[in-house]
Motif scaffolding. Structure first.
Motif, PDB file in Angstrom:
ATOM      1  N   LEU A 139       0.824  -1.208   0.000  1.00  8.03           N
ATOM      2  CA  LEU A 139       0.000   0.000   0.000  1.00  8.03           C
ATOM      3  C   LEU A 139       0.857   1.256   0.000  1.00  8.03           C
ATOM      4  N   ASP A 140       1.956   1.251   0.757  1.00  6.59           N
ATOM      5  CA  ASP A 140       2.841   2.427   0.782  1.00  6.59           C
ATOM      6  C   ASP A 140       3.465   2.672  -0.590  1.00  6.59           C
ATOM      7  N   ILE A 141       3.910   1.600  -1.239  1.00  9.71           N
ATOM      8  CA  ILE A 141       4.514   1.756  -2.566  1.00  9.71           C
ATOM      9  C   ILE A 141       3.493   2.296  -3.555  1.00  9.71           C
ATOM     10  N   ARG A 142       2.276   1.775  -3.498  1.00 10.38           N
ATOM     11  CA  ARG A 142       1.250   2.231  -4.437  1.00 10.38           C
ATOM     12  C   ARG A 142       0.906   3.706  -4.222  1.00 10.38           C
ATOM     13  N   GLN A 143       0.799   4.121  -2.963  1.00  9.55           N
ATOM     14  CA  GLN A 143       0.468   5.520  -2.694  1.00  9.55           C
ATOM     15  C   GLN A 143       1.560   6.462  -3.206  1.00  9.55           C
ATOM     16  N   ILE A 144       2.814   6.075  -3.021  1.00  9.07           N
ATOM     17  CA  ILE A 144       3.914   6.922  -3.509  1.00  9.07           C
ATOM     18  C   ILE A 144       3.910   6.992  -5.031  1.00  9.07           C
ATOM     19  N   LEU A 145       3.655   5.860  -5.678  1.00  8.53           N
ATOM     20  CA  LEU A 145       3.625   5.851  -7.139  1.00  8.53           C
ATOM     21  C   LEU A 145       2.451   6.664  -7.672  1.00  8.53           C
ATOM     22  N   ASP A 146       1.314   6.593  -7.002  1.00  8.53           N
ATOM     23  CA  ASP A 146       0.141   7.335  -7.480  1.00  8.53           C
ATOM     24  C   ASP A 146       0.389   8.843  -7.487  1.00  8.53           C
ATOM     25  N   VAL A 147       1.105   9.327  -6.490  1.00  2.90           N
ATOM     26  CA  VAL A 147       1.372  10.762  -6.422  1.00  2.90           C
ATOM     27  C   VAL A 147       2.158  11.218  -7.644  1.00  2.90           C
ATOM     28  N   THR A 148       3.104  10.405  -8.096  1.00  5.61           N
ATOM     29  CA  THR A 148       3.956  10.790  -9.223  1.00  5.61           C
ATOM     30  C   THR A 148       3.294  10.522 -10.558  1.00  5.61           C
ATOM     31  N   THR A 149       2.656   9.346 -10.692  1.00  2.94           N
ATOM     32  CA  THR A 149       2.131   8.939 -11.994  1.00  2.94           C
ATOM     33  C   THR A 149       0.827   9.635 -12.356  1.00  2.94           C
ATOM     34  N   THR A 150       0.170  10.276 -11.392  1.00  2.00           N
ATOM     35  CA  THR A 150      -1.064  11.002 -11.727  1.00  2.00           C
ATOM     36  C   THR A 150      -0.795  12.109 -12.737  1.00  2.00           C
ATOM     37  N   GLU A 151       0.345  12.757 -12.624  1.00  4.88           N
ATOM     38  CA  GLU A 151       0.692  13.813 -13.581  1.00  4.88           C
ATOM     39  C   GLU A 151       0.972  13.255 -14.972  1.00  4.88           C
ATOM     40  N   TRP A 152       1.219  11.969 -15.057  1.00  6.26           N
ATOM     41  CA  TRP A 152       1.477  11.344 -16.358  1.00  6.26           C
ATOM     42  C   TRP A 152       0.208  10.764 -16.975  1.00  6.26           C
ATOM     43  N   GLY A 153      -0.929  10.866 -16.300  1.00  4.98           N
ATOM     44  CA  GLY A 153      -2.163  10.284 -16.806  1.00  4.98           C
ATOM     45  C   GLY A 153      -2.223   8.782 -16.626  1.00  4.98           C
ATOM     46  N   VAL A 154      -1.500   8.274 -15.631  1.00  7.54           N
ATOM     47  CA  VAL A 154      -1.409   6.834 -15.384  1.00  7.54           C
ATOM     48  C   VAL A 154      -1.902   6.559 -13.971  1.00  7.54           C
ATOM     49  N   ASP A 155      -2.639   5.464 -13.802  1.00  6.58           N
ATOM     50  CA  ASP A 155      -3.147   5.039 -12.509  1.00  6.58           C
ATOM     51  C   ASP A 155      -2.540   3.681 -12.163  1.00  6.58           C
ATOM     52  N   VAL A 156      -1.794   3.636 -11.064  1.00  7.64           N
ATOM     53  CA  VAL A 156      -1.210   2.373 -10.593  1.00  7.64           C
ATOM     54  C   VAL A 156      -2.273   1.655  -9.767  1.00  7.64           C
ATOM     55  N   THR A 157      -2.776   0.554 -10.284  1.00  9.73           N
ATOM     56  CA  THR A 157      -3.884  -0.154  -9.630  1.00  9.73           C
ATOM     57  C   THR A 157      -3.428  -1.087  -8.526  1.00  9.73           C
ATOM     58  N   LEU A 158      -2.236  -1.674  -8.665  1.00 14.00           N
ATOM     59  CA  LEU A 158      -1.810  -2.659  -7.676  1.00 14.00           C
ATOM     60  C   LEU A 158      -0.298  -2.837  -7.735  1.00 14.00           C
ATOM     61  N   VAL A 159       0.293  -3.018  -6.548  1.00 18.77           N
ATOM     62  CA  VAL A 159       1.718  -3.350  -6.425  1.00 18.77           C
ATOM     63  C   VAL A 159       1.828  -4.482  -5.416  1.00 18.77           C
ATOM     64  N   GLU A 160       2.515  -5.550  -5.792  1.00 20.12           N
ATOM     65  CA  GLU A 160       2.653  -6.715  -4.923  1.00 20.12           C
ATOM     66  C   GLU A 160       4.111  -7.135  -4.868  1.00 20.12           C
ATOM     67  N   LEU A 161       4.595  -7.408  -3.643  1.00 15.17           N
ATOM     68  CA  LEU A 161       5.919  -8.010  -3.490  1.00 15.17           C
ATOM     69  C   LEU A 161       5.860  -9.443  -3.999  1.00 15.17           C
ATOM     70  N   LYS A 162       6.733  -9.772  -4.907  1.00 17.75           N
ATOM     71  CA  LYS A 162       6.680 -11.072  -5.567  1.00 17.75           C
ATOM     72  C   LYS A 162       7.521 -12.115  -4.856  1.00 17.75           C
ATOM     73  N   ASP A 163       8.732 -11.753  -4.475  1.00 20.46           N
ATOM     74  CA  ASP A 163       9.641 -12.719  -3.855  1.00 20.46           C
ATOM     75  C   ASP A 163      10.614 -11.969  -2.963  1.00 20.46           C
ATOM     76  N   ILE A 164      10.952 -12.609  -1.828  1.00 17.79           N
ATOM     77  CA  ILE A 164      11.935 -12.066  -0.892  1.00 17.79           C
ATOM     78  C   ILE A 164      12.960 -13.160  -0.629  1.00 17.79           C
ATOM     79  N   GLN A 165      14.178 -12.948  -1.059  1.00 14.97           N
ATOM     80  CA  GLN A 165      15.254 -13.916  -0.888  1.00 14.97           C
ATOM     81  C   GLN A 165      16.134 -13.496   0.283  1.00 14.97           C
ATOM     82  N   LEU A 166      16.332 -14.429   1.232  1.00 11.86           N
ATOM     83  CA  LEU A 166      17.141 -14.165   2.422  1.00 11.86           C
ATOM     84  C   LEU A 166      18.493 -14.845   2.302  1.00 11.86           C
ATOM     85  N   PRO A 167      19.519 -14.328   2.980  1.00  8.03           N
ATOM     86  CA  PRO A 167      20.820 -15.028   3.003  1.00  8.03           C
ATOM     87  C   PRO A 167      20.692 -16.379   3.697  1.00  8.03           C
ATOM     88  N   ASP A 168      21.601 -17.298   3.365  1.00  3.53           N
ATOM     89  CA  ASP A 168      21.545 -18.642   3.945  1.00  3.53           C
ATOM     90  C   ASP A 168      21.713 -18.616   5.458  1.00  3.53           C
TER      91      ASP A 168
END
Length: 299
Positions: A139-168
């Motif tokens: 939600l935080d990533i989407r809100q930050i992107l919406d603030v910037t992309t609104t001026e471009w005429g683009v709406d970011v509908t969804l952002v999802e973390l896909k994978d998180i890799q940890l050290p061994d």
């Protein structure tokens, strides 16, 4: 005459070429942005549209949702743990004119800003928060992107973390932590069970103290349970054998007491009812009855 026919044919060909160059088809999921001599004159809705050849230029802008993967990148969390995080973003153009005149390449721009925003947002959280609070990070990533992309005429509908890799090393440490947590919960549950069992045994012992025969019956039930196992040898403890003997004596005394008649009160007792006092009736005198053979005898 031949020259006139040739001119007419040339004109027809030019008209056909001009019509072909002026006809544009805008698909249902698109909008056409028309420029005339480099100046924007408006957007065109889906359907068959005509433009002026050599003067107008139409750009087709797709309004469908675009899926854009955000490549994995190394990010250092707030507690100084290095993780590789990848994500995926979904966006769509809501203003075709802004998406053409405000930015050169919408997809590339969103990809770059999404990577930097992902790095900034994840860097503000600890590792545990990154793993457990993915919804808030999305939600935080989407809100930050919406603030910037609104001026471009683009709406970011969804952002999802896909994978998180940890050290061994971190994976091994987390596995040990999870194992210790499970052992702690298992010990707590076992202790609670023992406490409940001790409470139940205390109540059972109080009941047996109030009813001694209940303990004897419980011992006999234990013998029955031992016999079910089909053991060839059964060892009885000495207290149990004495208990069985006492139980047998008690049952014998009860049976004897039940079979013995009630004692009779003395005859002169004033409390004895009249119906129970013995009555003495004198015996009659013997009567001499003649026998059949004339012999007198006592019958």
């Amino acid at each position: 005459m031949t020259a006139l026919i040739a001119v007419l044919v040339a004109l027809v060909i030019l008209v056909l070429i001009g019509l072909a160059m002026s006809i544009r088809i805008v698909r249902q999921y698109e909008k056409g942005v028309v420029f005339r001599f480099g100046r924007i004159i408006g957007a065109r809705d889906p359907g068959l549209r005509l433009i002026i050849p050599f003067a107008d230029v139409m750009h087709h802008i797709s309004l469908r949702i675009v899926t854009m993967p955000i490549q994995s990148q190394g990010i250092i969390t707030r507690d100084n743990v290095s993780v590789d995080v990848s994500a995926v973003a979904y966006f769509r153009v809501v203003d075709a004119i802004k998406s053409v005149i405000a930015i050169e390449n919408v997809s590339s721009a969103i990809n770059q800003i999404a990577q930097t925003t992902l790095r900034k947002v994840v860097g503000r959280h600890t590792l545990d928060e990154t793993l457990s609070e993915t919804d808030r990070i999305n939600l935080d990533i989407r809100q930050i992107l919406d603030v910037t992309t609104t001026e471009w005429g683009v709406d970011v509908t969804l952002v999802e973390l896909k994978d998180i890799q940890l050290p061994d090393t971190m994976k091994r440490a987390m596995a040990k932590q999870a194992e210790a947590e499970r052992e702690k919960r298992a010990k707590i549950i076992s202790a609670q069970g023992e406490a409940q069992a001790a409470s139940a045994l205390g109540e059972a012992s109080d009941t047996m103290m109030a009813h001694p025969l209940a303990l004897q019956l419980r011992n006999l039930q234990s013998l029955v349970e031992i016999a079910v196992d089909k053991n060839s040898t059964v060892v009885f403890p000495a207290p149990l054998m004495s208990t069985i003997g006492e139980l047998g004596s008690f049952l014998s005394r009860e049976a004897t007491a039940a079979a013995a008649p009630a004692p009779q009160p003395p005859p002169d007792s004033p409390d004895t009812p009249l119906a129970t006092k013995p009555v003495h009736v004198p015996a009659p005198d013997p009567v001499h009855v003649p026998a059949p053979n004339g012999v007198t005898g006592i019958p």
